[in-house]
Design an enzyme around this catalytic site. Structure first.
Site, PDB file in Angstrom:
ATOM      1  CG  HIS A   1      13.371  -2.926  -4.653  1.00 45.55           C
ATOM      2  ND1 HIS A   1      13.180  -1.838  -3.828  1.00 45.55           N
ATOM      3  CD2 HIS A   1      13.239  -4.017  -3.858  1.00 45.55           C
ATOM      4  CE1 HIS A   1      12.937  -2.252  -2.599  1.00 45.55           C
ATOM      5  NE2 HIS A   1      12.975  -3.575  -2.586  1.00 45.55           N
TER       6      HIS A   1
ATOM      7  CG  ASP B   1      10.965   1.209  -5.075  1.00 45.92           C
ATOM      8  OD1 ASP B   1      11.585   0.163  -5.349  1.00 45.92           O
ATOM      9  OD2 ASP B   1       9.779   1.215  -4.696  1.00 45.92           O
TER      10      ASP B   1
ATOM     11  CD  GLU C   1       9.674  -4.947  -3.694  1.00 42.61           C
ATOM     12  OE1 GLU C   1       9.324  -6.052  -3.253  1.00 42.61           O
ATOM     13  OE2 GLU C   1       9.843  -3.936  -2.961  1.00 42.61           O
TER      14      GLU C   1
END
Length: 407
Positions: free
Chosen positions: A81, A83, A176
């Site tokens: 992910h 983020d 996520e």
């Protein structure tokens, strides 16, 4: 094995602020994640040799490395992910500590430090290269170490066609950390037999059990009157919130639980005498225990309303994700392969439940079994986060070993 571009790649990624925003209604939740995917990751995915690279409206950057051995018919995915967690991610200025001496690491000029007396994990890393923060931000090893490792593995396989491998699908996704990134994951488009999230912590982590998770939003309706004449008339919404909380098991809190123990976690309380709100998360591993926790909260709300003689407590429960063990244990092939590869590399697999969730928790229930493997991060989600370059290299080794596995 050492990989010359791994460190610089990782440092480039973490300097981009991709913090997600739980209050956003867009996908991805922040424009910075879109920019990171389209301006940084997609061009590099193409450079390292991935084919059919594209960006989906769900925020995932997708690419494929075709198999170079027709006998390896599996299709395996790797997912990380983009983020980072809800902590300052603007102006990340990593420190690279070569040949760590085992002592205290000053985090820039912030006044904060990584001290082995406080962080026992440091005892594993003398002689290694550690990447830390400067004390003012998080690092973002969760999960940009995973992205860097996947990208580096693809780069190495492209440069070494003598290593025979199956078809590989890569997915870099958003959000996520706020629990919604995989909600719109397109499992049909990804089209693999199984996948791995490269989103774990220390060397050797191999995980296929997660919490089952729910959120609970409570509204308490009070009745505000002057406190001097309140007897028999006032209903204090804040007191209702306290009364509700006090009926939950006092030891079922995150700070008092471990292993397979579940919990209720009070996240936020706001309000006044007239009206109050409380937010909880509910976690447990076993399905029956998970359902029992939700039922218990509803029972408390119902009991309070009955005692109050009016409907003053409103509970809204929302399931968030489920324990992926339910899916993966039906076919343990991805665990068997990862375990065998780690052991061949001299890595001791650490197979333990995740006291949390991953994108794989949701993706597994979409039809793609997706356990989690280590990416290297320690002390994630804050200023004390760090990662070992050598552990990252071993993660790359593991990815390469998985796609080349012939068993």
């Amino acid at each position: 094995m050492t990989y010359p571009n791994l460190l610089d790649r990782f440092l480039t990624y973490v300097k981009v602020n991709t913090r997600s925003d739980e209050h956003s209604t867009t996908t991805p939740s922040t424009q910075s994640q879109v920019d990171f995917a389209t301006n940084v990751l997609i061009p590099e995915m193409k450079r390292v040799g991935l084919q059919n690279v594209y960006y989906l409206p769900n925020g995932f950057a997708i690419g494929t490395l075709p198999a170079n051995d027709p006998s390896l018919t599996r299709k395996i995915g790797f997912i990380s992910h983009m983020d980072t967690a809800d902590f300052n991610a603007e102006g990340v200025n990593p420190q690279v500590i070569e040949n760590y001496d085992g002592g205290v690491i000053e985090l820039g000029n912030s006044g904060f430090k990584l001290d082995p007396a406080d962080f026992k994990s440091l005892e594993k890393y003398p002689g290694q290269t550690l990447i830390t923060t400067d004390g003012t931000t998080l690092l973002g090893a969760d999960d940009k170490s995973g992205i860097a490792e996947i990208m580096t593995a693809i780069e190495y396989l492209t440069a070494h066609p003598e290593i025979k491998h199956c078809e590989i699908r890569v997915g870099f996704g958003p959000d996520e950390e706020i629990g919604v990134g995989a909600n719109k994951f397109d499992a049909e488009d990804f089209d693999v037999d199984f996948a791995y999230t490269v989103d774990g912590g220390p060397l050797g982590e191999l995980q296929y059990e997660t919490f089952s998770a729910a959120g609970a939003e409570l509204h308490f309706q009070g009745r505000n009157v002057h406190p001097g004449t309140a007897k028999g008339q006032m209903v204090n919404a804040l007191q209702l919130a306290i009364d509700f909380h006090n009926q939950l098991p006092e030891n079922d809190r995150p700070e008092l639980t471990e292993g397979y123990q579940g919990f209720y976690h009070l996240m936020d309380v706001t309000g006044s005498v007239e009206e109050a709100r409380a937010s909880y998360i509910i976690r447990d591993f076993e399905k029956d225990a998970f359902e029992a926790r939700k039922a218990s909260m509803q029972s408390i709300a119902d009991k309070m309303n009955a005692e109050l003689g009016s409907y003053r407590v409103t509970l809204n429960l929302t399931d968030q994700y489920y324990n992926m063990k339910e899916v993966i244990e039906k076919d343990m092939t991805p665990i068997t392969i990862a375990k065998a590869v780690m052991e061949d590399l001299g890595i001791t697999p650490i197979i333990e439940p995740i006291r949390g969730g991953t994108d794989g928790s949701k993706i597994s229930f979409m039809g793609i079994p997706t356990p989690n493997i280590f990416a290297g991060g320690e002390n994630m989600h804050g200023r004390f986060e760090y990662v070992s370059l050598q552990t990252m290299e071993r993660a790359v080794d593991t990815i390469i070993g998985i796609v080349a596995y012939k068993g």
